[in-house]
Structure formats: structure tokens, C-alpha cells
Design a protein around this motif. Structure first.
Motif, short mmCIF file in Angstrom:
data_model
loop_
_atom_site.label_atom_id
_atom_site.label_comp_id
_atom_site.label_asym_id
_atom_site.label_seq_id
_atom_site.Cartn_x
_atom_site.Cartn_y
_atom_site.Cartn_z
N ILE A 199 61.64 41.44 34.52
CA ILE A 199 60.59 40.49 34.88
C ILE A 199 59.49 41.18 35.67
N LEU A 200 59.88 42.00 36.64
CA LEU A 200 58.90 42.73 37.44
C LEU A 200 58.05 43.64 36.56
N LEU A 201 58.69 44.28 35.57
CA LEU A 201 57.97 45.17 34.68
C LEU A 201 56.97 44.40 33.83
N THR A 202 57.40 43.27 33.26
CA THR A 202 56.52 42.46 32.42
C THR A 202 55.33 41.92 33.19
N VAL A 203 55.61 41.32 34.33
CA VAL A 203 54.55 40.75 35.16
C VAL A 203 53.66 41.84 35.72
N GLY A 204 54.28 42.90 36.24
CA GLY A 204 53.51 44.00 36.83
C GLY A 204 52.59 44.68 35.84
N ALA A 205 53.08 44.88 34.61
CA ALA A 205 52.28 45.56 33.58
C ALA A 205 51.02 44.78 33.26
N GLN A 206 51.14 43.46 33.14
CA GLN A 206 49.98 42.65 32.77
C GLN A 206 49.03 42.46 33.95
N LEU A 207 49.57 42.31 35.16
CA LEU A 207 48.70 42.22 36.33
C LEU A 207 47.95 43.54 36.55
N LEU A 208 48.64 44.65 36.31
CA LEU A 208 48.01 45.95 36.46
C LEU A 208 46.88 46.13 35.45
N SER A 209 47.09 45.66 34.24
CA SER A 209 46.04 45.78 33.21
C SER A 209 44.79 45.01 33.63
N LEU A 210 44.97 43.80 34.18
CA LEU A 210 43.82 43.03 34.66
C LEU A 210 43.17 43.72 35.85
N GLY A 211 43.99 44.34 36.72
CA GLY A 211 43.45 45.11 37.84
C GLY A 211 42.63 46.29 37.38
N TYR A 212 43.10 46.99 36.34
CA TYR A 212 42.33 48.11 35.78
C TYR A 212 40.99 47.63 35.23
N ILE A 213 41.00 46.50 34.54
CA ILE A 213 39.76 45.95 33.98
C ILE A 213 38.75 45.70 35.09
N ALA A 214 39.22 45.06 36.17
CA ALA A 214 38.33 44.73 37.28
C ALA A 214 37.82 45.99 37.99
N ALA A 215 38.72 46.92 38.28
CA ALA A 215 38.34 48.15 38.99
C ALA A 215 37.36 48.98 38.17
N PHE A 216 37.63 49.08 36.85
CA PHE A 216 36.73 49.83 35.98
C PHE A 216 35.36 49.16 35.93
N SER A 217 35.33 47.84 35.95
CA SER A 217 34.07 47.10 35.90
C SER A 217 33.23 47.36 37.15
N ILE A 218 33.91 47.46 38.30
CA ILE A 218 33.21 47.78 39.55
C ILE A 218 32.53 49.14 39.44
N LEU A 219 33.25 50.12 38.93
CA LEU A 219 32.69 51.47 38.77
C LEU A 219 31.57 51.48 37.73
N PHE A 220 31.72 50.65 36.70
CA PHE A 220 30.71 50.60 35.65
C PHE A 220 29.36 50.15 36.20
N VAL A 221 29.36 49.23 37.14
CA VAL A 221 28.12 48.73 37.72
C VAL A 221 27.31 49.87 38.32
N SER A 222 27.98 50.81 38.98
CA SER A 222 27.29 51.91 39.65
C SER A 222 27.07 53.13 38.77
N PHE A 223 27.96 53.34 37.80
CA PHE A 223 27.91 54.60 37.04
C PHE A 223 27.80 54.40 35.53
N SER A 224 27.29 53.27 35.09
CA SER A 224 27.26 52.96 33.66
C SER A 224 26.46 53.97 32.84
N ASN A 225 25.48 54.61 33.46
CA ASN A 225 24.64 55.56 32.71
C ASN A 225 25.09 57.01 32.88
N SER A 226 26.22 57.21 33.55
CA SER A 226 26.74 58.57 33.71
C SER A 226 27.33 59.06 32.39
N ILE A 227 27.47 60.35 32.27
CA ILE A 227 27.99 60.94 31.04
C ILE A 227 29.42 60.50 30.77
N VAL A 228 30.20 60.28 31.83
CA VAL A 228 31.59 59.86 31.67
C VAL A 228 31.67 58.46 31.06
#
Length: 402
Positions: free
Chosen positions: A268-297
């Protein structure tokens, strides 16, 4: 109305492909069953640490991102098709069938870890929800998330006979994949199984319920598209910061599940954790995208995301050539730390090649084939529907009558 691509969505799709590559390298190097019995491969302490890091931070948490984006893209495609006045469900059915065909070819002739067939099949389930309101999608997604998470409860105890059969299969797979020819590997993939007959029936039962277990992220992605989320990253930063809280929560839950893997709650922890982590990655990446969207990376992530289907298949071609006997034959030999480095190199090359490719062409080769099958046109464009009323009106105007 002209529907433009959402840059952040393309970049997130590139991010998901990077994580999928790192996770799939476990399968490319050790096999679907071997990666769960890593002790067969005598890893060093450093490689064991790298293996656990991938299990916690990567495996099972980047495919849900792609799942979320698949749901998002379906709604954007529906909006585009409606604006052209064509039969939406007919186009979607053809698209899902094409994905299933590509998936069958991928799984039959290249690699057993295909996911495209399932995505195509899942598309037919999602047809039930394409016209639902955002609130309805969130309610359904949340309900299924709670119900399917609870299904992970319990510990399965492997019998001695099952353990012996699995061990024999892993040893055989290690030898075949490392030393055999293409046809011998294909034969092994299609005809050998580590499961007893009764377990194959159980696996079939699990596959029947798989759509319900993966449905939440599909539905959340569809809801996000209906809510126009990710179209204005600068204005949405506060919500990204709230979502980013899920990143450490997901990591903590998955860490506990890996450390206490025999515990009844670990699934249960693995299932819930995996999906919550995926949403966390989406949010964290979006924060970085706001500042660095035009960077080469981030431009690299975006380019890979625009060619996601082609890049996904190319990852299979590259990695099977490196690890299988008809290529370099490094199956089970590279080690986890070197595997991570290899993943970084492959993805970096895909970023460069995708960026250069898109300077010359609008779509990737497999993306174009998918559009041909979806739209029934050689150039991949949607044929706009013409009504009798419009035709007759044009004739009357030309004749000088109203």
C-alpha cells in the motif's frame, strides 16, 4: 480556433521519458523477473545503493507522469478535433487501435516491457469520460485511487516450487539474453515463463483489474486539461508549490516500503507513495520550468517530449542492442551505477538529436505514422468535415441568389 502545443506539457513528457528510461534499464539489464531478485547478480555495495535509489526515487513514479499526460493529451486532442468538426470518437478509436498495433509489434519483435498496447487498450475505457466535467473526473479519480490503493494490502508467500521455477527461469534468461541470437531471444521471450499454471491465471486476473488501478492518473490528467492547467505556468506557481509538498511525502512512503518490503503494509505504501511522488515531480518540475524554460536543458526535455513515441521505441532499440547477445551482450554485467550513467548519456543524446530533428521536420517518424492511421490521410492532417449546408450556401452565393 488553433490549438497550440503546451510547452510545459511537452517538457513534462520529456521528463517522464527520462525516468522511464532509468527504470527500464533495470529490465534491459536484469530482465522483468530478474530485477526483483537482484541477489542473483552479485552487485557491489555501491551498486546495491544505486539499485535501491532507483527503486525509491524512479521506478513506478515516472510512468504515472506519462499516464497523467496521456489523459491530458486526450482532452486536448478532443478539443482540437471538435474545432475541426469531425467525428471525435471515430478518430480516437483509430488512434487507440494504432497504439495497440505499435505496442504488439514492439512487444513481439523488440522487448517484453512494452506499455503502448496497454495505453491503447486503456483509451477505450477513457472514452467513457471524455465528455465528463472536471469535477466528475476528479471524484472518479479520487474514488478509484482510494479503492485500488487498498487492494495492495497483504503479503504473498512464495512456495518452494514457485521459487525454484523462478530461479531456474532467471538463470536461463541471463544466459539466453547475454549470449543468444535475436531469434533465440525472441523464442525465449515468447515461450518461456517463470510462472506455474495457477499463477498465470492469477496474473490474468490482475491484468483485468489493471485499468482500474491506473485509471486515477489518467482521469486526473483529463481533469487538468479541462481546467486549462499548465497553460499559464507563471500564474500557477503557487499551486505548483503546494503540489511540490507531495515529493518528500512520496519519497518517504516509498523508502519505508523498500526498507520493510515484507511488511503487510509495504504494498500500500509503495502504491500510494509512487503516485504521490509522481505528482510531486510534476509540481517541482513545473516550478523550475517557470524560471528556466528557455534554458538548453528544458528545451531538450521539450524536444524529446514532442517526439515521445519515437524516442520511447528508440530507447528500446539502443538498450537491447547494448545488453542483448545480438549486440554487445552486456546483460547483467554493467552494474547499477554504470547503468544510471548510461541512462544519462542516452537521454542527453536524445535531447540533442530531437532538437536537431525538429529544426528540419515537424513530427517524428512514428508520430507521423500514428497520425496517418488516426486521421486516414497520408500527410497526417485532419480532414475537416464539410456540411451540405455550407456547400449549398456557396453555390447560391456564386449564382447571385441568397
Amino acid at each position: 480556433m488553433n490549438f497550440q502545443r503546451v510547452r510545459l506539457i511537452d517538457s513534462l513528457r520529456g521528463l517522464s521519458l527520462f525516468g522511464i528510461l532509468l527504470a527500464n534499464l533495470l529490465i534491459f539489464q536484469y530482465g522483468i523477473w530478474g530485477k526483483e531478485e537482484i541477489s542473483f547478480f552479485s552487485l557491489s555495495n555501491i551498486d546495491v545503493s544505486a539499485y535501491k535509489s532507483i527503486k525509491i526515487a524512479v521506478e513506478g513514479s515516472f510512468m504515472p507522469i506519462f499516464t497523467f499526460l496521456f489523459g491530458y493529451s486526450i482532452i486536448k486532442l478532443v478539443e482540437s478535433l471538435k474545432s475541426k468538426g469531425v467525428r471525435v470518437k471515430l478518430h480516437l478509436v483509430r488512434r487507440f487501435l494504432m497504439l495497440m498495433v505499435i505496442g504488439i509489434l514492439h512487444g513481439t519483435y523488440l522487448w517484453e516491457g512494452d506499455i503502448l498496447f496497454f495505453y491503447g487498450l486503456m483509451g477505450f475505457f477513457l472514452l467513457l469520460f471524455i465528455n465528463r466535467k472536471k469535477k466528475t473526473l476528479i471524484i472518479w479519480g479520487s474514488t478509484l485511487f482510494i479503492l485500488t490503493s487498498a487492494m495492495g494490502y497483504g503479503v504473498y508467500e512464495e512456495t518452494k516450487e514457485e521459487a525454484e521455477k523462478a530461479s531456474s527461469y532467471i538463470v536461463q534468461t541471463n544466459d539466453v539474453y547475454k549470449n543468444a541470437t535475436y531469434l533465440e531471444i525472441k523464442d525465449h521471450r515468447e515461450n518461456e515463463s517463470p510462472l506455474l499454471v495457477e499463477n498465470e491465471i492469477l496474473l490474468l486476473f490482475v491484468m483485468i483489474f489493471a485499468p482500474f488501478m491506473t485509471a486515477p492518473l489518467f482521469l486526473f490528467g483529463m481533469a487538468a486539461a479541462k481546467g486549462k492547467i499548465f497553460t499559464k505556468p507563471h500564474a500557477e506557481q503557487k499551486w505548483y508549490k503546494v503540489g511540490a509538498i507531495l515529493l518528500p511525502v512520496g519519497l518517504a512512503l516509498k523508502s519505508v516500503s523498500v526498507i520493510y518490503e515484507e511488511n503487510a503494509w509495504s504494498a500500500i505504501l509503495l502504491t500510494v507513495g509512487a503516485q504521490l511522488l509522481s505528482l510531486g515531480y510534476i509540481a517541482a518540475f513545473s516550478i523550475l520550468f517557470v524560471s528556466f524554460s528557455n534554458s538548453i536543458v528544458f528545451r531538450g526535455f521539450e524536444s524529446v517530449g514532442k517526439l515521445s513515441l519515437t524516442n520511447y521505441i528508440m530507447q528500446t532499440v539502443i538498450c537491447t542492442t547494448i545488453f542483448y547477445g545480438y549486440g554487445l551482450g552486456l546483460f547483467g554485467e554493467l552494474g547499477m551505477l554504470n547503468s544510471i550513467i548510461l541512462g544519462l548519456v542516452i537521454f542527453a543524446l536524445q535531447c540533442v538529436c530531437s532538437t536537431l530533428y525538429l529544426k528540419m521536420f515537424r513530427r517524428g517518424p512514428l508520430e507521423h505514422i500514428l497520425r496517418i492511421g488516426t486521421n486516414f490521410s497520408w500527410n497526417g492532417s485532419v480532414k475537416k468535415k464539410r456540411t451540405f449546408f455550407k456547400k449549398s450556401k456557396k453555390v447560391n452565393l456564386e449564382s447571385g441568389t441568397i
